[in-house]
Scaffold this active site. Sequence first.
Site, PDB file in Angstrom:
ATOM      1  NE  ARG A   1      64.088  24.843  22.116  1.00 13.34           N
ATOM      2  CZ  ARG A   1      64.149  26.160  22.089  1.00 13.34           C
ATOM      3  NH1 ARG A   1      63.874  26.800  20.985  1.00 13.34           N
ATOM      4  NH2 ARG A   1      64.459  26.817  23.183  1.00 13.34           N
ATOM      5  CG  ASP A   2      69.848  25.574  20.011  1.00 15.63           C
ATOM      6  OD1 ASP A   2      70.153  25.788  18.823  1.00 15.63           O
ATOM      7  OD2 ASP A   2      70.146  26.346  20.944  1.00 15.63           O
ATOM      8  CB  ILE A   3      72.090  19.527  17.876  1.00 18.00           C
ATOM      9  CG1 ILE A   3      71.264  18.651  18.811  1.00 18.00           C
ATOM     10  CG2 ILE A   3      73.500  18.948  17.704  1.00 18.00           C
ATOM     11  CD1 ILE A   3      71.055  17.247  18.318  1.00 18.00           C
TER      12      ILE A   3
ATOM     13  CG  ASN B   1      73.572  24.276  22.761  1.00 21.47           C
ATOM     14  OD1 ASN B   1      74.012  25.032  23.623  1.00 21.47           O
ATOM     15  ND2 ASN B   1      72.530  24.572  22.039  1.00 21.47           N
TER      16      ASN B   1
END
Length: 75
Positions: A46-48, A52
């Site tokens: 959910r957090d590319i 990250n």
Amino acid sequence: KLLQTDMRSLLNTDEKFEFSEEHAKYVIYNLLCAVNFMHSANIIHRDIKPANILINDSAKLGFPTLEWPDLYPRM
């Protein structure tokens, strides 16, 4: 020479760093392969974002250890 770092730190460094077109293709291709692999396991990250995405001195990519809040199973 790059050390283990994240893409955000690499791109925001004070040192002059440029990706060649071939290097950019390699990095993007490997990132898409990693996302495709996660999706094949029914996992969506959910957090590319650049912070990250890890990269080492051989331009190998990875994601930090994923924990439950970072993952959503695909329905």
